[in-house]
Each structure stands twice: as C-alpha cells, then as structure tokens.
Design an enzyme around this catalytic site. Structure first.
Site, PDB file in Angstrom:
ATOM      1  N   HIS A   1     -12.506   4.165  10.804  1.00 57.14           N
ATOM      2  CA  HIS A   1     -11.622   4.172   9.650  1.00 57.14           C
ATOM      3  C   HIS A   1     -10.436   3.242   9.887  1.00 57.14           C
ATOM      4  O   HIS A   1     -10.091   2.938  11.025  1.00 57.14           O
ATOM      5  CB  HIS A   1     -11.055   5.571   9.394  1.00 57.14           C
ATOM      6  CG  HIS A   1     -12.088   6.631   9.173  1.00 57.14           C
ATOM      7  ND1 HIS A   1     -12.946   6.636   8.095  1.00 57.14           N
ATOM      8  CD2 HIS A   1     -12.394   7.735   9.895  1.00 57.14           C
ATOM      9  CE1 HIS A   1     -13.726   7.707   8.173  1.00 57.14           C
ATOM     10  NE2 HIS A   1     -13.419   8.397   9.251  1.00 57.14           N
TER      11      HIS A   1
ATOM     12  N   HIS B   1     -14.972   2.526   3.872  1.00 60.33           N
ATOM     13  CA  HIS B   1     -15.406   3.649   3.036  1.00 60.33           C
ATOM     14  C   HIS B   1     -14.732   3.703   1.671  1.00 60.33           C
ATOM     15  O   HIS B   1     -14.791   4.733   0.995  1.00 60.33           O
ATOM     16  CB  HIS B   1     -15.154   4.972   3.789  1.00 60.33           C
ATOM     17  CG  HIS B   1     -15.818   5.024   5.121  1.00 60.33           C
ATOM     18  ND1 HIS B   1     -15.150   5.301   6.295  1.00 60.33           N
ATOM     19  CD2 HIS B   1     -17.113   4.800   5.472  1.00 60.33           C
ATOM     20  CE1 HIS B   1     -15.997   5.252   7.312  1.00 60.33           C
ATOM     21  NE2 HIS B   1     -17.195   4.947   6.850  1.00 60.33           N
TER      22      HIS B   1
ATOM     23  N   MET C   1     -13.025   6.842  -0.225  1.00 63.48           N
ATOM     24  CA  MET C   1     -12.004   7.188   0.768  1.00 63.48           C
ATOM     25  C   MET C   1     -10.722   6.425   0.446  1.00 63.48           C
ATOM     26  O   MET C   1     -10.454   5.352   0.987  1.00 63.48           O
ATOM     27  CB  MET C   1     -12.498   6.877   2.188  1.00 63.48           C
ATOM     28  CG  MET C   1     -11.583   7.437   3.261  1.00 63.48           C
ATOM     29  SD  MET C   1     -12.337   7.383   4.888  1.00 63.48           S
ATOM     30  CE  MET C   1     -10.941   7.957   5.875  1.00 63.48           C
TER      31      MET C   1
ATOM     32  N   CYS D   1      -9.477   3.181   2.940  1.00 64.32           N
ATOM     33  CA  CYS D   1     -10.175   2.853   4.176  1.00 64.32           C
ATOM     34  C   CYS D   1     -11.182   1.757   3.838  1.00 64.32           C
ATOM     35  O   CYS D   1     -12.015   1.936   2.939  1.00 64.32           O
ATOM     36  CB  CYS D   1     -10.882   4.099   4.707  1.00 64.32           C
ATOM     37  SG  CYS D   1     -12.014   3.746   6.059  1.00 64.32           S
TER      38      CYS D   1
HETATM   39 CU   LIG Z   1     -13.137   5.484   6.563  1.00 63.53          CU
END
Ligand SMILES: [Cu+2]
Length: 124
Positions: free
Chosen positions: A72, A112, A117, A109
């Site tokens: 992340h 993601h 995210m 992120c």
């Molecule tokens: Cu992530």
C-alpha cells in the site's frame, strides 16, 4: 469580614478557571496536538483505509500503519508534500504526516485505487 474573605476566595477560583479556559481556547498547550492512526488494509481483510475518513485539528498528525493485503501507499490529490508514494510491503511499516493547513484532503492507495481504497482527511 467573613463574607469579604469568602468572596475573595471565589474570585480566585473564577480567575483560575478563566486562565484555564484561555489556555485551552487558544491551543496554548502543545500537548493538544494529537496523532491519529490509520490502518492500510482493514483487520477483516478489506482493501480499504481504516478509518477511511478522519477528522483532525490543525497541527495534528496521522500515522499510516501498514496492516493487511500489502503493498500500500497513500497519495494525496494535489499535495505531493503529504504523499507517500513508496510502497509499504512489511506489516507494521509506518510513516507520519502532519497537517498544518485546514481543509479537506482526498487520498488513495495507488495499487488499490480501482478497488476503492480511497480515504479522506478533514482538517479543522
Ligand atoms: Cu493498497
């Protein structure tokens, strides 16, 4: 005379409260600055920041902590100075960002973002 000394006592109490209220009201105590933790990847294994929306005060710090489903990072929309584009792989890896200007800050992120995210920091 008893009455006079009693009221002097209450004036002192009142004065103490006024000073206390002034210190609180102006943020005169540096211990007021807080650090709030945001997990990257939820405990239940979701691709999300936890909590995804955080409201803090000006001068507060957010500590981003790598949790689950790495890697992340956290990239802030239009704020390179707040962004941490390096990917965190190890659980427990962390970094901190301090917010010194009031506003609403959207971030995501990179790996993601498409999975939803995304997060928001509201600085009051
Ligand atoms: Cu992530």
């Amino acid at each position: 005379m008893v009455f006079a000394s009693l009221s002097r006592f209450w004036y002192q109490i009142l004065g103490a409260f006024l000073v206390f209220g002034f210190v609180l009201g102006t943020g005169g105590l540096s211990v007021n600055a807080a650090t709030v933790e945001v997990k990257l990847g939820t405990d239940s294994g979701m691709l999300a920041f936890e909590p995804s929306t955080v409201t803090i005060k000006t001068g507060d710090t957010i500590k981003f902590i790598n949790n689950k489903l790495a890697p992340h990072n956290a990239v802030f929309d239009g704020h390179e100075e707040l962004s941490h584009s390096d990917l965190a792989f190890a659980p427990g890896e962390s970094w901190e960002e301090t917010f010194s200007t009031p506003g609403t800050y959207d971030y995501w992120c990179e790996p993601h973002r498409g999975a939803g995210m995304v997060g928001k920091v509201i600085v009051e």
